[in-house]
Structures are given as structure tokens and as C-alpha cells.
Motif scaffolding. Structure first.
Motif, PDB file in Angstrom:
ATOM      1  N   GLN A  65       0.839  -1.204   0.000  1.00  0.00           N
ATOM      2  CA  GLN A  65       0.000   0.000   0.000  1.00  0.00           C
ATOM      3  C   GLN A  65       0.875   1.256   0.000  1.00  0.00           C
ATOM      4  OE1 GLN A  65      -2.762   0.381   3.292  1.00  0.00           O
ATOM      5  NE2 GLN A  65      -4.307   1.229   1.909  1.00  0.00           N
ATOM      6  N   GLY A  66       1.967   1.240   0.743  1.00  0.00           N
ATOM      7  CA  GLY A  66       2.899   2.359   0.743  1.00  0.00           C
ATOM      8  C   GLY A  66       3.551   2.532  -0.619  1.00  0.00           C
ATOM      9  N   GLN A  67       3.895   1.418  -1.243  1.00  0.00           N
ATOM     10  CA  GLN A  67       4.471   1.481  -2.585  1.00  0.00           C
ATOM     11  C   GLN A  67       3.478   2.092  -3.571  1.00  0.00           C
ATOM     12  OE1 GLN A  67       5.791  -2.496  -3.536  1.00  0.00           O
ATOM     13  NE2 GLN A  67       7.642  -2.298  -2.296  1.00  0.00           N
ATOM     14  N   GLU A  68       2.207   1.752  -3.416  1.00  0.00           N
ATOM     15  CA  GLU A  68       1.186   2.293  -4.309  1.00  0.00           C
ATOM     16  C   GLU A  68       1.100   3.819  -4.210  1.00  0.00           C
ATOM     17  OE1 GLU A  68      -3.484   1.498  -5.501  1.00  0.00           O
ATOM     18  OE2 GLU A  68      -2.798   0.939  -3.490  1.00  0.00           O
ATOM     19  N   THR A 105      -0.953   5.728   5.567  1.00  0.00           N
ATOM     20  CA  THR A 105      -0.061   4.897   4.760  1.00  0.00           C
ATOM     21  C   THR A 105       1.339   5.496   4.733  1.00  0.00           C
ATOM     22  OG1 THR A 105      -1.891   4.112   3.386  1.00  0.00           O
ATOM     23  CG2 THR A 105       0.318   3.945   2.442  1.00  0.00           C
ATOM     24  N   LEU A 106       1.421   6.808   4.545  1.00  0.00           N
ATOM     25  CA  LEU A 106       2.739   7.447   4.526  1.00  0.00           C
ATOM     26  C   LEU A 106       3.398   7.406   5.903  1.00  0.00           C
ATOM     27  CD1 LEU A 106       2.162  10.395   2.046  1.00  0.00           C
ATOM     28  CD2 LEU A 106       3.535   8.328   1.702  1.00  0.00           C
ATOM     29  N   GLY A 107       2.605   7.360   6.958  1.00  0.00           N
ATOM     30  CA  GLY A 107       3.172   7.161   8.292  1.00  0.00           C
ATOM     31  C   GLY A 107       3.873   5.818   8.375  1.00  0.00           C
ATOM     32  N   GLY A 108       3.260   4.802   7.759  1.00  0.00           N
ATOM     33  CA  GLY A 108       3.895   3.482   7.696  1.00  0.00           C
ATOM     34  C   GLY A 108       5.157   3.501   6.857  1.00  0.00           C
ATOM     35  N   VAL A 109       5.144   4.282   5.777  1.00  0.00           N
ATOM     36  CA  VAL A 109       6.351   4.424   4.953  1.00  0.00           C
ATOM     37  C   VAL A 109       7.454   5.081   5.772  1.00  0.00           C
ATOM     38  CG1 VAL A 109       7.337   5.497   2.883  1.00  0.00           C
ATOM     39  CG2 VAL A 109       5.064   4.464   2.777  1.00  0.00           C
ATOM     40  N   GLY A 110       7.081   6.043   6.607  1.00  0.00           N
ATOM     41  CA  GLY A 110       8.069   6.685   7.480  1.00  0.00           C
ATOM     42  C   GLY A 110       8.758   5.674   8.395  1.00  0.00           C
ATOM     43  N   LYS A 111       8.000   4.702   8.889  1.00  0.00           N
ATOM     44  CA  LYS A 111       8.601   3.655   9.720  1.00  0.00           C
ATOM     45  C   LYS A 111       9.558   2.812   8.893  1.00  0.00           C
ATOM     46  CE  LYS A 111       4.767   3.409  12.940  1.00  0.00           C
ATOM     47  NZ  LYS A 111       3.617   2.637  13.404  1.00  0.00           N
ATOM     48  N   ALA A 112       9.187   2.518   7.646  1.00  0.00           N
ATOM     49  CA  ALA A 112      10.074   1.754   6.760  1.00  0.00           C
ATOM     50  C   ALA A 112      11.357   2.532   6.470  1.00  0.00           C
ATOM     51  CB  ALA A 112       9.350   1.423   5.453  1.00  0.00           C
ATOM     52  N   ILE A 113      11.240   3.847   6.356  1.00  0.00           N
ATOM     53  CA  ILE A 113      12.409   4.697   6.128  1.00  0.00           C
ATOM     54  C   ILE A 113      13.383   4.559   7.295  1.00  0.00           C
ATOM     55  CG2 ILE A 113      13.144   7.129   6.067  1.00  0.00           C
ATOM     56  CD1 ILE A 113      10.567   7.598   4.324  1.00  0.00           C
ATOM     57  N   ARG A 114      12.846   4.553   8.509  1.00  0.00           N
ATOM     58  CA  ARG A 114      13.719   4.384   9.673  1.00  0.00           C
ATOM     59  C   ARG A 114      14.328   2.983   9.708  1.00  0.00           C
ATOM     60  NH1 ARG A 114       9.952   7.944  11.113  1.00  0.00           N
ATOM     61  NH2 ARG A 114       8.402   6.596  12.035  1.00  0.00           N
ATOM     62  N   HIS A 130      12.908  12.838   7.006  1.00  0.00           N
ATOM     63  CA  HIS A 130      13.698  12.166   5.975  1.00  0.00           C
ATOM     64  C   HIS A 130      13.730  12.888   4.637  1.00  0.00           C
ATOM     65  CE1 HIS A 130       9.727  11.222   4.609  1.00  0.00           C
ATOM     66  NE2 HIS A 130       9.468  10.751   5.812  1.00  0.00           N
ATOM     67  N   TYR A 131      12.749  13.689   4.325  1.00  0.00           N
ATOM     68  CA  TYR A 131      12.645  14.424   3.066  1.00  0.00           C
ATOM     69  C   TYR A 131      12.543  13.529   1.831  1.00  0.00           C
ATOM     70  CZ  TYR A 131      13.388  18.620   5.765  1.00  0.00           C
ATOM     71  OH  TYR A 131      13.256  19.615   6.677  1.00  0.00           O
TER      72      TYR A 131
END
Length: 156
Positions: A65-68, A105-114, A130-131
Motif C-alpha cells: 500500500q505504501g508502494q502504491e 499509509t505514509l506514516g507506515g512508509v516513514g517507519k520503513a524509512i527508519r 527524511h525528506y
């Protein structure tokens, strides 16, 4: 935070008072605004030789979903930074929870970034950011440099 202040102004100067007060308030920087990278610049890691490997590692840690959501941003970003309203993203990808679902969803992406160990930057509030995308309180944004890296990592 605003503090109400009562000021007595001569009747014939009320209009001028409001004009000058408006100019004064407009000139006050928002102390809560995150540090923004200048237009056309990108996080330093994006310009390193390791950037493609870092982006690939990140992409593999992001949920489908984050990739989408990111695919929508990176496909729409060409040679200039693009801006996206949350409801526009939600509509484009038919997110069942709308704009708030995109934010989650982008909050979840933020966790993946970390988890991927990407470099973080410090906002004036001292919070890490992270920018990968920008957020100005109303719109998300994506720079062409980050979009190209993620597009390659995604195989697009």
C-alpha cells in the motif's frame, strides 16, 4: 500561540492600524514549521554513489500500500518538484479511507524509512525528518531527484 491584546486606536486610524497589524503578523515566521530544503535541492544521500542501493533497500521495506502511494507520486513527478493534495492522491489510487488513509499509509512508509536506515534531518522542533517527500501542512511534494531514484528502485 496567540495572546489577545486590546488596543485603543483613534477612529480615523483604524484602517491603517489593521493594515500595519496585518503586515506585522504576516512577517512573523512560523516557529513550528519544519526546516525545508531550498527549492531544487535534495537530501545529501540522494547524490551519493550509494543512493541506488539505499533506495532499493528502502523500496523493499515498504508495504504494498505504501508502494502504491509512492508510485503515484514518483510517476507524476517529472523534471520539476510536484505537489499533491492528499485527497487527489486518495482519489487517484482509490484509497478506501481517503486522505486520512493516505496520511496513515505514509506514516507506515516513514517507519520503513527508519528501518532502512536512511539519513534523517532535524526540524526546528528537534524532530527527525527524511525528506523523501515534503509536507507543508496542506500538500505533499516530491522532488525529481528522489522520484528518479525511487522509480529505478521500483523497476519503473
Amino acid at each position: 500561540m496567540f495572546i489577545p491584546i486590546t488596543v485603543h486606536v483613534p477612529e480615523h486610524r483604524v484602517e491603517e492600524f489593521y493594515i500595519r497589524f496585518g503586515e506585522f503578523i504576516a512577517d512573523v515566521p512560523d516557529p513550528d514549521a519544519p526546516t525545508r530544503l531550498p527549492s531544487g535541492t535534495v537530501p545529501a544521500w540522494v547524490e551519493t554513489d550509494e543512493a541506488p542501493a539505499i533506495a532499493a533497500t528502502l523500496w523493499n521495506k515498504i508495504s504494498p500500500q505504501g508502494q502504491e502511494v509512492l508510485l503515484h507520486l514518483i510517476r507524476a513527478t517529472g523534471d520539476e518538484t510536484m505537489h499533491f493534495l492528499p485527497w487527489e492522491i486518495a482519489k487517484a489510487i482509490s484509497h478506501p479511507k481517503g486522505a486520512s488513509g493516505v496520511a496513515g499509509t505514509l506514516g507506515g512508509v516513514g517507519k520503513a524509512i527508519r528501518r532502512a536506515g536512511l539519513p534523517m534531518y532535524t526540524t526546528p522542533k528537534g524532530k527527525p525528518w527524511h525528506y523523501i517527500w515534503g509536507w507543508d501542512g496542506e500538500r505533499y511534494s516530491m522532488t525529481p531527484e528522489v522520484a528518479r531514484l525511487l522509480r529505478t528502485a521500483a523497476g519503473n
